[in-house]
Design a protein around this motif. Structure first.
Motif, PDB file in Angstrom:
ATOM      1  N   GLY A 154      -7.296  13.293  -2.487  1.00 36.62           N
ATOM      2  CA  GLY A 154      -5.845  13.315  -2.333  1.00 36.62           C
ATOM      3  C   GLY A 154      -5.402  12.544  -1.109  1.00 36.62           C
ATOM      4  O   GLY A 154      -4.429  11.775  -1.147  1.00 36.62           O
ATOM      5  N   ALA A 155      -6.128  12.694   0.018  1.00 40.87           N
ATOM      6  CA  ALA A 155      -5.772  11.998   1.246  1.00 40.87           C
ATOM      7  C   ALA A 155      -5.994  10.498   1.121  1.00 40.87           C
ATOM      8  O   ALA A 155      -5.161   9.692   1.552  1.00 40.87           O
ATOM      9  N   ILE A 156      -7.107  10.094   0.520  1.00 39.49           N
ATOM     10  CA  ILE A 156      -7.380   8.661   0.430  1.00 39.49           C
ATOM     11  C   ILE A 156      -6.433   7.996  -0.563  1.00 39.49           C
ATOM     12  O   ILE A 156      -6.048   6.835  -0.401  1.00 39.49           O
ATOM     13  N   GLU A 157      -6.002   8.739  -1.577  1.00 36.09           N
ATOM     14  CA  GLU A 157      -5.006   8.189  -2.499  1.00 36.09           C
ATOM     15  C   GLU A 157      -3.650   8.053  -1.815  1.00 36.09           C
ATOM     16  O   GLU A 157      -2.887   7.119  -2.111  1.00 36.09           O
ATOM     17  N   GLN A 158      -3.352   8.936  -0.880  1.00 36.98           N
ATOM     18  CA  GLN A 158      -2.137   8.769  -0.095  1.00 36.98           C
ATOM     19  C   GLN A 158      -2.245   7.534   0.807  1.00 36.98           C
ATOM     20  O   GLN A 158      -1.262   6.828   1.039  1.00 36.98           O
ATOM     21  N   GLU A 159      -3.439   7.264   1.306  1.00 35.19           N
ATOM     22  CA  GLU A 159      -3.633   6.050   2.094  1.00 35.19           C
ATOM     23  C   GLU A 159      -3.397   4.807   1.234  1.00 35.19           C
ATOM     24  O   GLU A 159      -2.786   3.828   1.690  1.00 35.19           O
ATOM     25  N   VAL A 160      -3.874   4.840  -0.001  1.00 35.66           N
ATOM     26  CA  VAL A 160      -3.628   3.720  -0.912  1.00 35.66           C
ATOM     27  C   VAL A 160      -2.129   3.540  -1.123  1.00 35.66           C
ATOM     28  O   VAL A 160      -1.594   2.426  -1.028  1.00 35.66           O
ATOM     29  N   SER A 161      -1.424   4.639  -1.398  1.00 36.85           N
ATOM     30  CA  SER A 161       0.024   4.547  -1.605  1.00 36.85           C
ATOM     31  C   SER A 161       0.728   4.021  -0.364  1.00 36.85           C
ATOM     32  O   SER A 161       1.691   3.250  -0.455  1.00 36.85           O
ATOM     33  N   GLN A 162       0.248   4.438   0.801  1.00 41.94           N
ATOM     34  CA  GLN A 162       0.850   3.983   2.050  1.00 41.94           C
ATOM     35  C   GLN A 162       0.706   2.480   2.193  1.00 41.94           C
ATOM     36  O   GLN A 162       1.659   1.770   2.558  1.00 41.94           O
ATOM     37  N   ASP A 163      -0.476   1.953   1.890  1.00 44.43           N
ATOM     38  CA  ASP A 163      -0.697   0.522   2.071  1.00 44.43           C
ATOM     39  C   ASP A 163      -0.002  -0.314   0.999  1.00 44.43           C
ATOM     40  O   ASP A 163       0.557  -1.373   1.305  1.00 44.43           O
ATOM     41  N   VAL A 164      -0.052   0.125  -0.237  1.00 46.79           N
ATOM     42  CA  VAL A 164       0.604  -0.670  -1.274  1.00 46.79           C
ATOM     43  C   VAL A 164       2.117  -0.550  -1.191  1.00 46.79           C
ATOM     44  O   VAL A 164       2.833  -1.272  -1.881  1.00 46.79           O
ATOM     45  N   SER A 165       2.622   0.346  -0.332  1.00 47.98           N
ATOM     46  CA  SER A 165       4.048   0.384  -0.037  1.00 47.98           C
ATOM     47  C   SER A 165       4.423  -0.642   1.025  1.00 47.98           C
ATOM     48  O   SER A 165       5.598  -0.823   1.322  1.00 47.98           O
ATOM     49  N   SER A 166       3.417  -1.297   1.597  1.00 51.16           N
ATOM     50  CA  SER A 166       3.664  -2.305   2.626  1.00 51.16           C
ATOM     51  C   SER A 166       3.706  -3.683   1.986  1.00 51.16           C
ATOM     52  O   SER A 166       2.701  -4.127   1.407  1.00 51.16           O
ATOM     53  N   PRO A 167       4.821  -4.397   2.083  1.00 48.93           N
ATOM     54  CA  PRO A 167       4.863  -5.759   1.542  1.00 48.93           C
ATOM     55  C   PRO A 167       3.819  -6.670   2.177  1.00 48.93           C
ATOM     56  O   PRO A 167       3.265  -7.542   1.500  1.00 48.93           O
ATOM     57  N   GLU A 168       3.540  -6.467   3.473  1.00 48.20           N
ATOM     58  CA  GLU A 168       2.556  -7.307   4.132  1.00 48.20           C
ATOM     59  C   GLU A 168       1.175  -7.075   3.534  1.00 48.20           C
ATOM     60  O   GLU A 168       0.420  -8.031   3.307  1.00 48.20           O
ATOM     61  N   TYR A 169       0.836  -5.818   3.256  1.00 46.09           N
ATOM     62  CA  TYR A 169      -0.463  -5.555   2.621  1.00 46.09           C
ATOM     63  C   TYR A 169      -0.523  -6.218   1.249  1.00 46.09           C
ATOM     64  O   TYR A 169      -1.524  -6.848   0.888  1.00 46.09           O
ATOM     65  N   ASN A 170       0.534  -6.087   0.468  1.00 43.90           N
ATOM     66  CA  ASN A 170       0.540  -6.685  -0.861  1.00 43.90           C
ATOM     67  C   ASN A 170       0.427  -8.201  -0.792  1.00 43.90           C
ATOM     68  O   ASN A 170      -0.198  -8.837  -1.653  1.00 43.90           O
ATOM     69  N   MET A 171       1.034  -8.796   0.219  1.00 43.67           N
ATOM     70  CA  MET A 171       0.928 -10.237   0.389  1.00 43.67           C
ATOM     71  C   MET A 171      -0.527 -10.637   0.638  1.00 43.67           C
ATOM     72  O   MET A 171      -1.058 -11.552   0.004  1.00 43.67           O
TER      73      MET A 171
END
Length: 897
Positions: free
Chosen positions: A158-175
């Motif tokens: 659950g925590a690591i999936e929240q980390e994934v959501s946190q990063d993919v919510s970042s436009p810079e990460y997606n870039m």
């Protein structure tokens, strides 16, 4: 699990311990390099490589266990396997439970972490030197075994999936995610170490156990230990803990075959208030013979004297530069230009392309190559001024770069010729295979949406904290609750003009660092209608001085390999031999900035456009909503620069503000390094002694603020999958009130340790609602704010807020246990020496205490408070100051449900 380093790093904050004895024979390789005094190398019979570096800056030690395994070795379809196992290393090993691991890490001061990259996984501790044995116990146990239970993975997922959501919510990460795919398609480099929610749903504990058993081995690891330690005695300890571990036969590593770069342009929206245009290139990796020249070329392209940065001075952007992200087999280099709103991104791309094309055709000036070499040596020397930074340098050099020491890179750099630099530029600055990347600002929706009137949070029951019994070897080491003895002995003097000078001699490097601070507050010092004048002044410090233009000033710094910045917080880093010349340049910039119409016109236009864009950005709207909910209308903290007020500023306005706000009697200069107090004073007085204050002192204290009422607001942000949440309230506590220390103790129970703190246990460990949760007490001379922050899925915003509110109320209603109190005290007491583990941290402590009117030895005062406090003291302080029902909640992202 905190992210550290560059974009390819994935982090997992945690802690751990171990108990293994008996020594093994080993091959001892002592350093024979004259410039590596205090360095000891060894290789155990089981293959574990050890590097021990003595650094006496503070009674602190940093350890880094670097496993040579990362996302490159992840099984097909499971890109986050190494990252997941990194998380599970904090879920227990044979002889050490997850709860014990969490408590031990917290009691040692809570400065522990981990990260996963493409090629390695690191486990990091920075602790008082007296606790080194405990750290080595932990790491030896974790190397030998990881529990990897299915229950532990179910909770951690659950925590690591929240980390994934946190990063993919970042436009810079997606870039960067899309850029990696374009550069490295068909290889393990095409994805970073994060992983995906879908792959984690299909990951099992057995798969994780197999991964640990295959790759976590002494012959696949490098242990780096840096700090105030005896290297040979430390080596004997390492032998006793790690010697019995067996080497393993390691699996084959993946091959890398790179395809042609997909040059399709990438365009994304960002919630930042500025647009960024980039040109990205695939470049050689660390194992290429061309890499040293490429490293220097990147330094030159990013120089303040080079054409990219010159675009800012010409008014064509607000930020520009060149970055290099290296991996063993390939790197990504990218030139970037940030502009307000960017109505014509094609123009920005053409500017960057023209500059890179010129370099590929004509090469770079030899004088910039010489300056880059000097700066590389200076930076290496300055890394010795931080114990954990030095540990990071040695870890990267040995585990990522494949070198014997950081000095090996300097030796390679020194051999690079101008001809090699030009050849590398011609070969690799190939714009026909560059990837254009454009980040366009997304405007937020206004106004913020009120979720409901009261802002009260749903009440959720949480499990009561249970005592954790530590192993004997940990309990005996952590039982002490003593006031730490500071190694700092600053010499304080007041110059005739009122300037305060603080000198702290240190000899861990051949450097001197200067940290100046002018007590100021633009919200109270700026006259009506001139908002933004402080920000414009900050920009003008970058245009040189009244005696040296921007390029000439930077050349003077490059000639001595110094770095400098001016403004309300100003500073200098220079080699000891160049202290006098460096101070002359710093004083020239700080006391004689170039305040004239041409740079003012550029700065005014850039700042006006940026402020206009910022006023519409979701991040700003969330910050504004929080401040407006905490403070009444008319409070100085609500003043904002606006495009119209900036547009009307004149040189006279800026000069008038400078003369009012920048005064020697409101200034502190901290000098730390290889220098005597007498010499420091002589040079500081030589260049700053003629500075005189004019007129009465400005009012820089905020007024008392009335208590806020509860509220719940959402700032819509369509770029995010997750909500970032702030819970806060204000109260009239002064930083000098003894209750501050009682509140700090209570906050340590709530959020002071990783898995061991109440909020982490409730919100992360047991429920997986969040990836991380932070809480801090921000206290000034006249007011305080208590702030809790986290990020979570929209459906869990209210649940998490309810748990926070419950825990605050519980601290008021029920005294914490003596066990919790003792551990909170251990956490705070051991944090005190960690504040002395870097020159920058020491200076920050000194300047902050001067700003707040606190004595420089305030840490000893705090320690005595902590040792003497009882559970009833903490309960009384929380009852007096904290109002759980009045928390303001502001979330940025999807509407909570």
């Amino acid at each position: 699990m905190g992210c550290s380093g560059n974009w390819w790093r994935r982090g997992a904050q945690g802690c751990g311990l171990a108990a293994i004895a008996l020594a093994a024979n080993l091959l001892l390789i002592a350093s024979s390099r004259a410039d590596e005094t205090g360095v000891l190398r060894a290789t155990l019979d089981n293959g574990l490589r050890v590097v021990i570096v003595r650094n006496t800056l503070a009674p602190v030690v940093s350890t880094s266990v670097n496993y040579l395994v990362g996302s490159d070795e992840a099984p097909a379809g499971f890109p986050g396997m190494a990252h997941a196992q990194e998380h599970m290393m904090f879920r227990g090993s044979s002889g050490l439970s997850a709860d014990q691991l969490a408590v031990i890490g917290s009691e040692m001061g809570g400065d522990f972490n981990a990260d996963t990259t493409q090629t390695m996984t690191q486990y990091l501790f920075t602790v008082p030197a007296a606790d080194l044995d405990i750290v080595l116990h932990v790491e030896a146990l974790r190397m030998a075994d990881a529990t990897d239970s299915q229950q532990g993975w179910t909770e951690e997922r659950g925590a690591i999936e929240q980390e994934v959501s946190q990063d993919v919510s970042s436009p810079e990460y997606n870039m960067y995610d899309r850029l990696r795919a374009a550069m490295f398609a068909g290889t393990a480099y095409a994805h970073d170490a994060l992983g995906t929610r879908d792959s984690f749903e299909h990951t099992t504990s057995a798969m994780l156990k197999d991964f640990h058993d295959a790759w976590y081995a002494p012959n696949n690891a490098i242990l780096v230990v840096v700090g105030d330690i005896d290297p040979r005695a430390t080596l004997e300890k390492i032998k006793s803990f790690f010697g019995p571990l067996k080497a393993k036969s390691l699996p084959a590593r993946p091959e890398m075959t790179f395809r042609a770069v997909d040059s399709t342009p990438i365009q994304l929206e960002t919630d930042r208030p500025v647009a960024t245009q980039m040109l990205a290139l695939r470049l050689p990796g660390l194992d290429s013979p061309d890499f040293p020249a490429l490293e220097l070329l990147a330094d030159i392209l990013d120089s303040r004297r080079f054409a990219l940065r010159g675009l800012v001075a010409q008014g064509k952007g607000i930020d520009a530069g060149f970055s290099l992200d290296p991996l063993p087999k390939a790197s990504i280099g990218y030139a970037s230009l940030s502009v307000p709103e960017a109505p014509d991104t094609g123009a920005a791309e053409r500017e960057i392309a023209a500059i890179l094309a010129n370099v590929a055709r004509d090469g770079v000036p030899a004088e910039l190559l010489a300056a880059a070499k000097i700066q590389e040596h200076r930076q290496a020397e300055f890394r010795k001024n931080s114990i954990d930074n030095l540990a990071s340098d040695w870890s990267d050099a040995t585990a990522l770069w494949g070198l014997q020491s950081p000095n090996d890179d300097l030796a390679r750099i020194d051999r690079v010729t101008p001809e090699q630099i030009d050849a590398v530029a011609r070969k690799y600055l190939d714009l026909n295979h560059a990837v254009p990347v454009t980040m366009i600002p997304r405007e937020g929706e206004k106004p913020p949406v009120a979720e409901h009137e009261s802002g009260k949070h749903e009440s959720l029951a949480v499990a009561e904290p249970k005592p954790t019994v530590l192993p004997d070897w940990a309990q005996s080491g952590l039982a002490r609750l003593a006031v730490p003895q500071s190694t700092l002995h600053p010499v304080v003097s007041i110059l005739p003009n009122g300037l305060t000078l603080i000198v702290q001699p240190e000899d861990v490097s051949d450097t001197v660092s200067v940290y100046g601070h002018v007590q100021n507050r633009p919200e109270t010092e700026t006259v009506s209608g001139k908002d933004g004048v402080a920000q414009v002044l900050d920009a003008l410090f970058n245009y040189g001085t009244q005696h040296l233009d921007r390029i000439a000033f930077q050349k003077a710094l490059d000639d001595i390999g110094a770095s400098e910045h001016a403004g309300p917080d100003f500073g200098l880093q220079t080699l000891s031999q160049d202290f006098d010349r460096g101070m002359s340049l710093l004083a020239d910039n700080e006391l004689h900035p170039e305040l004239s119409n041409r740079p003012l016109g550029i700065a005014r236009e850039q700042l006006g456009e940026m402020v206009g864009a910022r006023l519409r950005s979701p991040a700003f709207l969330a910050s504004r909503a929080l401040r407006e909910s905490l403070f009444a209308k008319g409070d100085p903290s609500l003043r904002e620069p606006l495009p119209d007020s900036i547009a009307g500023l004149t040189v006279a306005d800026v000069a008038r503000y400078y003369g009012t706000a920048f005064r020697p009697d409101l200034t502190t200069i901290v000098v730390i390094g290889k220098i005597t107090p007498e010499e420091a004073r002589r040079v500081v007085e030589k260049y700053f002694g003629g500075w005189q204050a004019v007129g009465p002192r400005p009012d820089i204290d905020l007024p008392a603020a009335p208590a806020n009422r509860s509220a719940a607001l959402t700032v819509p942000d369509a770029s995010r999958l997750q909500d970032t949440v702030a819970l806060a309230e204000n109260f009239p506590l002064s930083r000098r009130d003894p209750d501050f220390y009682a509140l700090q103790l209570g906050n340590a129970v709530l959020a002071g340790g990783f898995y061991s703190s109440r909020l982490s246990i409730d919100l992360r460990k047991k429920t997986g609602l969040v990836y991380s949760v932070d809480a801090e007490l921000q206290s000034g001379k006249t007011r305080s704010v208590y702030l809790v922050s986290y990020a979570c899925d929209p459906g869990n915003v209210g649940k998490a807020a309810g748990i926070v509110s419950h825990e605050l109320a519980d601290l008021q209603a029920t005294p914490m246990s003596e066990d919790e109190l003792m551990r909170a005290k251990a956490f705070l007491l051991r944090q005190i020496p960690l504040e002395e583990a870097s020159v920058e941290a020491i200076a920050d402590v000194f300047n902050t205490r001067r700003d707040l009117g606190l004595p420089l030895d305030e840490s000893t005062i705090a320690a005595n408070y902590y040792v003497a406090m009882s559970t009833s003291d903490v309960q009384a302080a929380f009852r007096k100051w904290i109002r759980p029902d009045d928390l303001v909640r502001v979330s940025q992202g999807p509407t909570p449900h």
